[in-house]
Design a protein around this motif. Structure first.
Motif, PDB file in Angstrom:
ATOM      1  N   MET A  70      -1.105   7.929   7.146  1.00  0.00           N
ATOM      2  CA  MET A  70       0.206   7.692   7.751  1.00  0.00           C
ATOM      3  C   MET A  70       0.419   8.605   8.962  1.00  0.00           C
ATOM      4  N   GLU A  71      -0.056   9.835   8.869  1.00  0.00           N
ATOM      5  CA  GLU A  71       0.057  10.761   9.996  1.00  0.00           C
ATOM      6  C   GLU A  71      -0.769  10.263  11.180  1.00  0.00           C
ATOM      7  N   ALA A  72      -1.974   9.759  10.890  1.00  0.00           N
ATOM      8  CA  ALA A  72      -2.822   9.238  11.966  1.00  0.00           C
ATOM      9  C   ALA A  72      -2.172   8.042  12.651  1.00  0.00           C
ATOM     10  N   MET A  73      -1.441   7.244  11.884  1.00  0.00           N
ATOM     11  CA  MET A  73      -0.818   6.046  12.437  1.00  0.00           C
ATOM     12  C   MET A  73       0.313   6.370  13.404  1.00  0.00           C
ATOM     13  N   SER A  95      10.200   4.063 -12.064  1.00  0.00           N
ATOM     14  CA  SER A  95      10.765   4.343 -10.746  1.00  0.00           C
ATOM     15  C   SER A  95       9.734   5.018  -9.868  1.00  0.00           C
ATOM     16  N   ARG A  96       9.935   4.863  -8.583  1.00  0.00           N
ATOM     17  CA  ARG A  96       8.982   5.363  -7.592  1.00  0.00           C
ATOM     18  C   ARG A  96       9.241   6.836  -7.299  1.00  0.00           C
ATOM     19  N   GLN A  97       8.176   7.646  -7.332  1.00  0.00           N
ATOM     20  CA  GLN A  97       8.285   9.042  -6.949  1.00  0.00           C
ATOM     21  C   GLN A  97       8.014   9.147  -5.446  1.00  0.00           C
ATOM     22  N   VAL A  98       8.928   9.751  -4.722  1.00  0.00           N
ATOM     23  CA  VAL A  98       8.790   9.869  -3.275  1.00  0.00           C
ATOM     24  C   VAL A  98       8.628  11.337  -2.902  1.00  0.00           C
ATOM     25  N   ASP A  99       7.661  11.611  -2.049  1.00  0.00           N
ATOM     26  CA  ASP A  99       7.428  12.973  -1.578  1.00  0.00           C
ATOM     27  C   ASP A  99       8.629  13.429  -0.760  1.00  0.00           C
ATOM     28  N   ALA A 102       0.827  -1.208   0.000  1.00  0.00           N
ATOM     29  CA  ALA A 102       0.000   0.000   0.000  1.00  0.00           C
ATOM     30  C   ALA A 102       0.857   1.253   0.000  1.00  0.00           C
ATOM     31  N   VAL A 103       1.889   1.272   0.826  1.00  0.00           N
ATOM     32  CA  VAL A 103       2.743   2.452   0.917  1.00  0.00           C
ATOM     33  C   VAL A 103       3.552   2.630  -0.372  1.00  0.00           C
ATOM     34  N   TYR A 104       3.976   1.533  -0.981  1.00  0.00           N
ATOM     35  CA  TYR A 104       4.696   1.635  -2.254  1.00  0.00           C
ATOM     36  C   TYR A 104       3.808   2.262  -3.320  1.00  0.00           C
ATOM     37  N   ASN A 130      -2.473  -2.869  13.593  1.00  0.00           N
ATOM     38  CA  ASN A 130      -3.407  -3.403  12.592  1.00  0.00           C
ATOM     39  C   ASN A 130      -3.022  -2.856  11.218  1.00  0.00           C
ATOM     40  N   LEU A 131      -1.856  -3.266  10.751  1.00  0.00           N
ATOM     41  CA  LEU A 131      -1.324  -2.720   9.505  1.00  0.00           C
ATOM     42  C   LEU A 131      -2.173  -3.097   8.298  1.00  0.00           C
ATOM     43  N   SER A 132      -2.870  -4.208   8.365  1.00  0.00           N
ATOM     44  CA  SER A 132      -3.748  -4.566   7.247  1.00  0.00           C
ATOM     45  C   SER A 132      -4.885  -3.560   7.131  1.00  0.00           C
ATOM     46  N   ALA A 133      -5.349  -3.025   8.259  1.00  0.00           N
ATOM     47  CA  ALA A 133      -6.387  -1.998   8.215  1.00  0.00           C
ATOM     48  C   ALA A 133      -5.832  -0.708   7.618  1.00  0.00           C
ATOM     49  N   VAL A 134      -4.589  -0.355   7.970  1.00  0.00           N
ATOM     50  CA  VAL A 134      -3.956   0.822   7.384  1.00  0.00           C
ATOM     51  C   VAL A 134      -3.837   0.656   5.872  1.00  0.00           C
ATOM     52  N   ALA A 135      -3.394  -0.532   5.447  1.00  0.00           N
ATOM     53  CA  ALA A 135      -3.271  -0.804   4.014  1.00  0.00           C
ATOM     54  C   ALA A 135      -4.622  -0.689   3.322  1.00  0.00           C
ATOM     55  N   HIS A 136      -5.646  -1.217   3.948  1.00  0.00           N
ATOM     56  CA  HIS A 136      -6.989  -1.148   3.369  1.00  0.00           C
ATOM     57  C   HIS A 136      -7.452   0.293   3.205  1.00  0.00           C
ATOM     58  N   LEU A 137      -7.193   1.125   4.206  1.00  0.00           N
ATOM     59  CA  LEU A 137      -7.604   2.529   4.126  1.00  0.00           C
ATOM     60  C   LEU A 137      -6.889   3.245   2.976  1.00  0.00           C
ATOM     61  N   ILE A 138      -5.619   2.910   2.775  1.00  0.00           N
ATOM     62  CA  ILE A 138      -4.872   3.511   1.665  1.00  0.00           C
ATOM     63  C   ILE A 138      -5.417   3.015   0.332  1.00  0.00           C
TER      64      ILE A 138
END
Length: 313
Positions: free
Chosen positions: A175-178, A277-281, A28-30, A187-195
């Protein structure tokens, strides 16, 4: 994961809660747009490394299937069967899956309408309508989800509570809320789901659930529309998968219809082919969030990911 099966079924499927949650979170984060439909990606590379390092001494064989809809009947059928003991078996299955399950559109729809059948009773499951279409829908477009059987957000009470508390508000905010929420960290699966279920502000999502209220739907960040009204406008009995046009008071409306989001992935070339390639903030450089995976506790009846309506028997 980009593409299902292969060593995912071992390291994630039987790896337990921590493996499931971390893999979902990393993907999700990727970024779903960097992952979906791609057989090789950083998350898959982790699993391939584990296969080489820990499974090389085993006589391990994989049986992989590629499923797709029959062009005449619309019924799901097997399109390919691959049996092998190395990554080439997986690569061959991925190649066919891209041809069978991947829908590359010539232009981005301004509106996509997705129907969720009786298998989808939660947004936890139903948000497949979002991440399977997000690479196709146009900027400032609209995704309409017709969801007669959706009655809840999470598949168990605790995950449902987390979704209602945080909402599908975009990756930076989630991510800020986490950072300051131990419950989310555990509950990282819930974080992934929200993303996965967030449009990141690029397009709007209108949910039309059968058994959730306007207040509930808008409370998690989606737009709401009445199911009966929208089903009259978008009659699934007369729509065909793909491009459709309806006329309302003399005004034509064009949209793209999907009757089952589980059977494919939709995109336009500019989003699927363009970025290697991945763009990172830049604002995230030099920052980190500690994740306490060793204290994760499986939510009741969740099957490890909040994915069980009833406990497995």
């Amino acid at each position: 994961m980009g593409m299902a099966n292969f060593n995912k079924n071992l390291f994630v499927g039987t790896g337990g809660l921590e493996s499931i949650n971390l893999s979902h979170f990393i993907g999700a984060v990727y970024g779903m747009e960097n992952l979906m439909g791609r057989g090789h990606n950083p998350l898959r590379s982790i699993l391939n490394h584990c296969s080489e390092k820990y499974l090389g001494q085993l006589d391990l064989w994989y049986i992989l299937t590629v499923m797709g809809a029959n062009e005449d009947t619309g019924q799901v059928e097997m399109k390919g069967l691959y049996i092998g003991n190395d990554v080439q078996c997986y690569d061959n299955a991925c190649d066919l899956s891209l041809k069978v399950n991947f829908n590359l559109l010539e232009r981005a729809p301004k509106k996509i309408v997705v129907y969720l059948n009786e298998e989808y009773h939660s947004t936890w499951l139903g948000n497949k309508s979002i991440y399977r279409t997000r690479m196709a829908i146009d900027d400032d477009g609209e995704l309409i989800v017709l969801a007669p059987w959706v009655e809840t957000f999470g598949e168990d009470g605790h995950i449902d509570e987390l979704i209602r508390k945080v909402g599908y508000i975009g990756t930076p905010q989630i991510m800020e809320a986490m950072k300051n929420d131990t419950d989310l960290k555990n509950n990282l699966s819930a974080v992934a789901h929200l993303i996965h279920g967030s449009s990141e502000g690029r397009f709007s999502i209108t949910y039309c659930p059968g058994q959730l209220s306007k207040t509930e739907v808008e409370g998690v960040g989606f737009k709401y529309a009445d199911l009966n009204t929208m089903q009259q406008r978008y009659n699934i009995d007369t729509l065909k998968d793909g491009w459709n046009t309806i006329v309302d008071d003399g005004v034509e409306e064009e949209f793209y219809y999907i009757s089952n989001p589980a059977l494919g992935l939709w995109a336009v070339p500019s989003r699927f082919e363009g970025e290697g390639s991945r763009q990172v903030d830049a604002s995230m450089n030099g920052t980190s969030t500690h994740i306490n995976t060793d204290t994760q506790v499986e939510a009741p009846m969740s099957g490890g990911v909040g994915g069980w309506k009833q406990p497995p028997r």
